[in-house]
Motif scaffolding. Structure first.
Motif, short mmCIF file in Angstrom:
data_model
loop_
_atom_site.label_atom_id
_atom_site.label_comp_id
_atom_site.label_asym_id
_atom_site.label_seq_id
_atom_site.Cartn_x
_atom_site.Cartn_y
_atom_site.Cartn_z
N ARG A 74 58.94 95.84 35.27
CA ARG A 74 58.93 96.30 33.88
C ARG A 74 58.12 97.60 33.76
O ARG A 74 57.14 97.79 34.49
CB ARG A 74 58.32 95.22 32.98
CG ARG A 74 59.12 93.92 32.98
CD ARG A 74 58.73 92.99 31.83
NE ARG A 74 57.30 92.84 31.70
CZ ARG A 74 56.59 93.23 30.64
NH1 ARG A 74 57.21 93.79 29.62
NH2 ARG A 74 55.30 93.05 30.59
N ALA B 118 54.63 87.33 38.59
CA ALA B 118 54.61 86.76 37.24
C ALA B 118 55.42 85.46 37.26
O ALA B 118 55.95 85.05 38.31
CB ALA B 118 55.21 87.75 36.25
N GLU B 119 55.48 84.83 36.11
CA GLU B 119 56.36 83.66 35.92
C GLU B 119 57.25 83.98 34.72
O GLU B 119 56.73 84.28 33.64
CB GLU B 119 55.52 82.42 35.64
CG GLU B 119 56.36 81.18 35.31
CD GLU B 119 55.47 79.96 35.12
OE1 GLU B 119 55.02 79.40 36.13
OE2 GLU B 119 55.21 79.59 33.96
N TYR B 120 58.54 83.95 34.92
CA TYR B 120 59.47 84.21 33.82
C TYR B 120 60.26 82.93 33.54
O TYR B 120 60.96 82.42 34.44
CB TYR B 120 60.44 85.34 34.17
CG TYR B 120 59.84 86.73 34.30
CD1 TYR B 120 58.60 87.06 33.74
CD2 TYR B 120 60.54 87.73 34.96
CE1 TYR B 120 58.08 88.34 33.85
CE2 TYR B 120 60.02 89.01 35.09
CZ TYR B 120 58.79 89.31 34.53
OH TYR B 120 58.27 90.58 34.66
N ASN B 121 60.18 82.46 32.31
CA ASN B 121 60.90 81.24 31.92
C ASN B 121 60.72 80.11 32.93
O ASN B 121 61.69 79.52 33.42
CB ASN B 121 62.39 81.56 31.66
CG ASN B 121 62.54 82.45 30.45
OD1 ASN B 121 61.85 82.27 29.44
ND2 ASN B 121 63.41 83.46 30.53
N HIS B 122 59.45 79.88 33.23
CA HIS B 122 59.02 78.78 34.12
C HIS B 122 59.58 78.90 35.53
O HIS B 122 59.69 77.90 36.24
CB HIS B 122 59.39 77.41 33.52
CG HIS B 122 58.63 77.09 32.28
ND1 HIS B 122 58.61 75.84 31.71
CD2 HIS B 122 57.85 77.87 31.48
CE1 HIS B 122 57.85 75.86 30.62
NE2 HIS B 122 57.40 77.09 30.45
N SER C 2 56.82 92.75 39.62
CA SER C 2 57.32 93.05 38.28
C SER C 2 57.88 94.47 38.26
O SER C 2 57.22 95.40 38.74
CB SER C 2 56.22 92.95 37.22
OG SER C 2 56.69 93.46 35.99
N ARG D 295 53.99 77.23 38.19
CA ARG D 295 55.38 76.75 38.38
C ARG D 295 56.17 77.73 39.24
O ARG D 295 56.92 77.34 40.14
CB ARG D 295 56.07 76.55 37.02
CG ARG D 295 55.53 75.38 36.24
CD ARG D 295 56.01 75.43 34.81
NE ARG D 295 55.43 76.56 34.10
CZ ARG D 295 54.82 76.47 32.91
NH1 ARG D 295 54.75 75.31 32.28
NH2 ARG D 295 54.31 77.53 32.33
N TYR E 13 50.26 85.20 37.96
CA TYR E 13 49.61 85.41 36.66
C TYR E 13 50.58 85.01 35.56
O TYR E 13 51.79 85.25 35.65
CB TYR E 13 49.13 86.86 36.49
CG TYR E 13 50.21 87.89 36.70
CD1 TYR E 13 50.55 88.30 37.99
CD2 TYR E 13 50.91 88.42 35.61
CE1 TYR E 13 51.56 89.22 38.18
CE2 TYR E 13 51.92 89.35 35.80
CZ TYR E 13 52.24 89.74 37.09
OH TYR E 13 53.25 90.65 37.28
N ARG F 238 53.52 96.63 32.26
CA ARG F 238 53.43 95.32 32.94
C ARG F 238 51.99 95.00 33.31
O ARG F 238 51.16 95.90 33.46
CB ARG F 238 54.29 95.37 34.22
CG ARG F 238 53.81 96.47 35.15
CD ARG F 238 54.66 96.65 36.38
NE ARG F 238 54.07 97.68 37.21
CZ ARG F 238 54.52 98.06 38.39
NH1 ARG F 238 55.61 97.50 38.88
NH2 ARG F 238 53.90 98.99 39.08
N LYS F 239 51.74 93.72 33.49
CA LYS F 239 50.44 93.28 33.99
C LYS F 239 50.37 93.43 35.51
O LYS F 239 49.29 93.59 36.09
CB LYS F 239 50.20 91.82 33.62
CG LYS F 239 49.93 91.57 32.14
CD LYS F 239 49.49 90.13 31.94
CE LYS F 239 49.01 89.86 30.52
NZ LYS F 239 50.10 89.89 29.54
N GLY F 240 51.49 93.34 36.17
CA GLY F 240 51.53 93.25 37.63
C GLY F 240 50.90 94.44 38.35
O GLY F 240 50.33 94.27 39.43
#
Ligand SMILES: Cc1cc2nc3c(=O)[nH]c(=O)nc-3n(C[C@H](O)[C@H](O)[C@H](O)COP(=O)(O)O)c2cc1C
Length: 185
Positions: free
Chosen positions: A11, A84-88, A9, A122, A115, A14-16
């Protein structure tokens, strides 16, 4: 044996970052490989704009940021992708970071710590196809951190069982990194 833990990530909040630090802390307690954090955000990679297709570039890239990324990735024998997963799907910045290189990935093991609301499962399934195209070898165990179970807002509070899941992933990454050593020459 050097394993890179790639925080994918980019950003500013961010969580990453917290997830990557957790992976790194547990990994460095093992002592069976050298584990290093790699923060994609530090590299400022542009969207792929090289005139030469990376698979034809023989590891020589026109862009300095790509050269720095190449040196880092080339220095590792295996990887953990923190995704991460962005828009599936897979995050575009990390996908681009894979696309801009070529020989640096080949014949190296990779495991996925995902996460998201559904553990980024996905995105990780997509990653498995993508990394296969680069001649990486993905291990089956994965960590699927869930936004509602393992985080309080952006604060990372992993469930107790996550450390065991991560240990299984790391066991397999280390073993597959050893098993593929002869392919890397
Ligand atoms: C563009 C975008 C798309 C997202 N799409 C998904 C998604 O498809 N599935 C999911 O579980 N979370 C999704 N999220 C929420 C992320 O799980 C959450 O924002 C997480 O903090 C992103 O990781 P990061 O903070 O390390 O960048 C999305 C977030 C962004 C920014």
């Amino acid at each position: 044996m050097r394993i890179g833990i790639v925080i994918g990530s980019t950003r500013p909040v961010r969580k990453g970052g917290a997830v990557g630090a957790w992976v790194h802390r547990i990994a460095t307690e093992r002592g069976d490989a050298e584990f290093e954090l790699v923060d994609l955000r530090d590299y400022g990679l542009r969207l792929l704009d090289a005139e030469v297709v990376p698979s034809d570039a023989h590891g020589e890239y026109a862009d300095e940021a790509t050269r720095a990324w190449s040196r880092t990735i080339g220095s590792f024998d295996g990887f953990v992708f923190v995704t991460a997963e962005y828009n599936h799907g897979v995050p575009a910045a990390l996908k681009n970071a894979v696309d801009v290189l070529w020989p640096e990935w080949g014949n190296k093991a990779v495991g996925f710590v995902g996460y998201g609301f559904d553990g980024a499962t996905r995105a990780v399934e997509q990653w498995r196809s993508i990394v296969a195209a680069t001649f990486m070898v993905a291990v089956r165990p994965q960590v699927a951190l869930q936004n509602f179970a393992d985080f309080d807002g952006d604060d990372f509070r992993p469930l107790d069982r996550r450390e065991r899941e991560l240990t299984s992933l790391l066991d397999h990454v280390v073993r597959m990194t050893e098993a593929t050593a002869s392919l890397r020459g």
